[in-house]
Design an enzyme around this catalytic site. Sequence first.
Site, short mmCIF file in Angstrom:
data_model
loop_
_atom_site.label_atom_id
_atom_site.label_comp_id
_atom_site.label_asym_id
_atom_site.label_seq_id
_atom_site.Cartn_x
_atom_site.Cartn_y
_atom_site.Cartn_z
N ASP A 133 49.92 44.80 43.73
CA ASP A 133 50.32 45.82 43.38
C ASP A 133 51.29 45.12 41.89
O ASP A 133 51.41 46.11 41.34
CB ASP A 133 51.37 47.00 44.23
CG ASP A 133 52.31 46.56 44.70
OD1 ASP A 133 53.17 45.40 44.45
OD2 ASP A 133 53.18 46.37 45.95
N ASP A 270 51.43 25.82 40.82
CA ASP A 270 51.86 27.44 39.89
C ASP A 270 53.07 27.39 40.31
O ASP A 270 53.86 28.42 39.65
CB ASP A 270 51.06 28.30 40.64
CG ASP A 270 51.02 28.73 41.96
OD1 ASP A 270 50.94 27.43 43.19
OD2 ASP A 270 51.52 29.89 42.32
N ASP A 280 60.90 30.59 41.14
CA ASP A 280 59.96 31.24 41.90
C ASP A 280 60.68 31.27 43.19
O ASP A 280 60.04 30.57 44.47
CB ASP A 280 58.12 30.75 42.48
CG ASP A 280 57.92 31.59 41.61
OD1 ASP A 280 57.76 32.59 40.51
OD2 ASP A 280 56.38 31.70 41.43
P1 AMP Z 1 54.10 32.81 44.46
O1 AMP Z 1 53.84 32.75 46.12
O2 AMP Z 1 55.12 34.17 44.58
O3 AMP Z 1 54.43 32.18 43.93
O4 AMP Z 1 53.03 34.04 43.74
C1 AMP Z 1 51.74 33.40 44.17
C2 AMP Z 1 50.84 34.44 43.21
O5 AMP Z 1 50.16 35.58 43.57
C3 AMP Z 1 51.25 34.69 42.07
O6 AMP Z 1 49.95 34.50 40.70
C4 AMP Z 1 51.82 35.58 41.82
O7 AMP Z 1 51.94 36.30 40.17
C5 AMP Z 1 50.82 37.08 43.14
N1 AMP Z 1 51.97 37.31 43.26
C6 AMP Z 1 52.65 37.50 44.38
N2 AMP Z 1 52.79 38.64 44.43
C7 AMP Z 1 52.70 39.66 43.61
C8 AMP Z 1 52.56 40.97 43.77
N3 AMP Z 1 53.17 42.20 44.58
N4 AMP Z 1 51.28 41.83 43.02
C9 AMP Z 1 50.78 41.14 42.37
N5 AMP Z 1 51.04 39.53 42.42
C10 AMP Z 1 51.71 38.62 43.09
MG MG Z 2 54.33 31.81 42.16
#
Ligand code: AMP
Ligand code: MG
Length: 519
Positions: A133, A270, A280
């Site tokens: 979201d 990433d 992150d």
């Molecule tokens: P992360 O595990 O936080 O590094 O996120 C991995 C991917 O999921 C990245 O592309 C984030 O931007 C996306 N992502 C994580 N949480 C959300 C969220 N609530 N809404 C949209 N994208 C998300």
């Molecule tokens: Mg991330």
Amino acid sequence: MISLNNIFSESNANDSESNNFTRQVSNACYSFCEPVKPCSPLLLSYSKEVADKLNIDTSNGLSQQWQAILSGSKIAEGSKPFAMRYAGHQFGNWAGQLGDGRAINLGNIVHNGQSLELQLKGAGPTPYSRAGDGFAVLRSSIREYLCSEAMHHLGIPTTRALSLMTTGDWVMRDMFYDGHPEKEPGAIVCRVAPSFIRFGNFQIHAAYQELDILKQLADFTIENYFSHLLEQDINKDTYLAWFKEVCESTADMIVHWQRAGFVHGVMNTDNMSIHGLTIDYGPYGFLDDFDPDWTPNTTDAEGKRYRYANQPFVAHWNLVKLAEAIYPLIEDAEPLEKILNQFPEYYESQWQLMMANKLGLDKVIEQDLKLFADLEQLLSMVETDMTIFYRELAKYKGQLDSVSGLLEDAYYSDSLPDDYLKIRNQWFLAYSQRLQQNTISHDKKVSLMNRTNPKYLLRNFLSQTAIDKAHTGDYSEIDKLLEIMRNPYDEQPEYDNYYKKRPEWARHKAGCSMLSCSS
Ligand code: AMP
Ligand code: MG
């Protein structure tokens, strides 16, 4: 007047689609998109040190104008917000396009010759939101905000956090992924870093054969952030020198993580900064008891890919993926492999120096390698609090009979097995002998150890206490923890009750020993 510039977006390829909807984007480094206006934003905390770096006047707190910008209510002068496009390997598997799914970059501020980028995390959907979201909840935002600053004060390279705000909106989250979603308060952290470029930003262009854009992004990165490598025009040697520097800064960062017992929990490509910054903050944690196999991330519980002891290997693996991504710029595998092959040796030498500092040794000599290995073995034999053990060790003056008293508070169990005590004695005997060869004075040794081994850590259970209080409307613990973590190496006797091992209630509580990715 508040004014930001847009060096990233002005110098890199943009997405021709200007409407904000979830999609696969091609031939672009980013997409323009604006934050969602929050219903009733409230500033919970800000970092004075980060504000100073940005030349933000906080003599009367953070101005209303700034609060409006940091909550996404207003766009600053000159700012053209955008989300970055990147890809990545998640848990070792290629995941294709990821991108800033809930991070929106506002632009840069240049102050004292340093350019810093501001990014709102949790400010609403972007073209990269996939099934998400675009929002973030208070509990994870408190954790990211506090840890960014705590890591900085620990001397660990990290993205910073300027502010923590609630939006007044509610966000649905299934925290345990068990089919019981609940409404949680929405929040936004403003992150600050030279840039938010990740390994994955290069991977995406290589994967989709967007080689002109890959080169443009690499050149932009080098010209702006690695300009000391520029002699003439950028050529293959420049890319190689750049890659070597990324390998070393990544290794340095991991050595710091191991020193403090930090476990990132989601070391996907990433989530690897091109600047060697910790980035992150999700299901991360600091080791309480020294367990090399510990991972804080419930999603990682089975394979334990991101466990403490594996972090240097994963970093190396991630660097291989970066090398593959920038290969088209160099078209010669051999020098890239050579640099990659230097990683283990470089890491090992830096790790040894770090361990010597932890033990207060003047240098590393051959017999120390056994001393370090035996110590890690000793620490994992019975549940031993890593932070308390090392901090109390500084008080050791070579008397074997003082050890039990010194380490009294470092154990999670009341009784220690005889075979453990025997091995502990052997280790302390070896350490005492080694100390006799140390060329630095006892006082200098203590001060070296006390600036290497923190007294105060943002343990998960401490953050959880601040989160639980915040959910009742009491935000005071956030600033208190921020204050304590400003000086993690100082004695701060007034905060002695924050120098303690994880209490039993926190052993299995969600948010304390294990965390999910839900945020
Ligand atoms: P992360 O595990 O936080 O590094 O996120 C991995 C991917 O999921 C990245 O592309 C984030 O931007 C996306 N992502 C994580 N949480 C959300 C969220 N609530 N809404 C949209 N994208 C998300
Ligand atoms: Mg991330």
